[in-house]
Design a protein around this motif. Structure first.
Motif, mmCIF file in Angstrom:
data_model
loop_
_atom_site.group_PDB
_atom_site.id
_atom_site.type_symbol
_atom_site.label_atom_id
_atom_site.label_comp_id
_atom_site.label_asym_id
_atom_site.label_seq_id
_atom_site.Cartn_x
_atom_site.Cartn_y
_atom_site.Cartn_z
ATOM 1 N N GLN A 69 1.032 -1.040 -0.201
ATOM 2 C CA GLN A 69 -0.226 0.563 -0.387
ATOM 3 C C GLN A 69 1.206 1.323 0.199
ATOM 4 O O GLN A 69 0.675 2.330 1.055
ATOM 5 N N GLU A 100 -5.984 -9.128 4.313
ATOM 6 C CA GLU A 100 -6.578 -8.738 2.745
ATOM 7 C C GLU A 100 -5.197 -8.697 1.844
ATOM 8 O O GLU A 100 -4.883 -9.032 1.030
ATOM 9 N N TYR A 101 -4.049 -8.489 2.491
ATOM 10 C CA TYR A 101 -2.471 -8.492 1.647
ATOM 11 C C TYR A 101 -2.697 -10.266 1.196
ATOM 12 O O TYR A 101 -2.319 -10.653 0.120
ATOM 13 N N GLN A 103 -5.093 -12.483 0.928
ATOM 14 C CA GLN A 103 -5.928 -12.574 -0.388
ATOM 15 C C GLN A 103 -5.422 -12.127 -1.256
ATOM 16 O O GLN A 103 -5.893 -12.766 -2.181
ATOM 17 N N ARG A 104 -5.122 -11.007 -1.560
ATOM 18 C CA ARG A 104 -4.675 -10.766 -2.729
ATOM 19 C C ARG A 104 -3.364 -11.658 -2.995
ATOM 20 O O ARG A 104 -3.405 -11.658 -4.637
ATOM 21 N N PHE A 107 -4.656 -14.633 -5.194
ATOM 22 C CA PHE A 107 -5.101 -14.690 -6.247
ATOM 23 C C PHE A 107 -3.604 -14.131 -7.052
ATOM 24 O O PHE A 107 -3.968 -15.279 -8.512
ATOM 25 N N ASP A 108 -2.794 -13.845 -6.499
ATOM 26 C CA ASP A 108 -1.567 -13.443 -7.949
ATOM 27 C C ASP A 108 -0.836 -14.522 -8.105
ATOM 28 O O ASP A 108 -0.482 -14.685 -8.659
#
Length: 119
Positions: A69, A100-101, A103-104, A107-108
């Protein structure tokens, strides 16, 4: 649950475990191994986030920079963590920041495994 390959991840929470299980449904063993190798190198341990948030009092914005971020990290850096109020909020919400990090990063990592055509 205890024989799951996800249990090798340090500090894994039940929420993260169920998210990973849902995300990797239908993966072969080789795909799962590839995913865990990629994801394990990118993820942030929620327990380590506490340390990063405490260090944020001395290096404002550190937890935000470590969770990609960058804009918030720069804002925290130049405002001393929004006069330390933002840093205190980050300390209280360290598990949410990490989740939250992560979860990203799930996805990656899924995209990398799928693009790699690991069978």
């Amino acid at each position: 649950m205890f024989d799951s390959p996800f249990m090798t991840l340090p500090g894994i929470t039940p929420q993260e475990y169920s998210y990973l299980q849902a995300a990797t449904t239908g993966f072969s063993e080789q795909q799962l191994r590839g995913f865990l190798m990629i994801y394990g190198s990118k993820r942030r341990n929620p327990d380590d986030m506490v340390l990063y948030c405490i260090l944020g009092f001395f290096v404002p914005g550190l937890p935000r920079f470590l969770t990609n971020q960058i804009g918030m990290g720069v804002l925290y850096f130049f405002t001393m963590g929004l006069c330390f109020i933002g840093t205190i909020i980050d300390l209280v919400n360290h598990k949410t920041l990490a989740m939250e990090y992560n979860q990203r990063m799930v996805f990656d990592s899924l995209q990398m495994v799928k693009m790699g055509n690991i069978q």
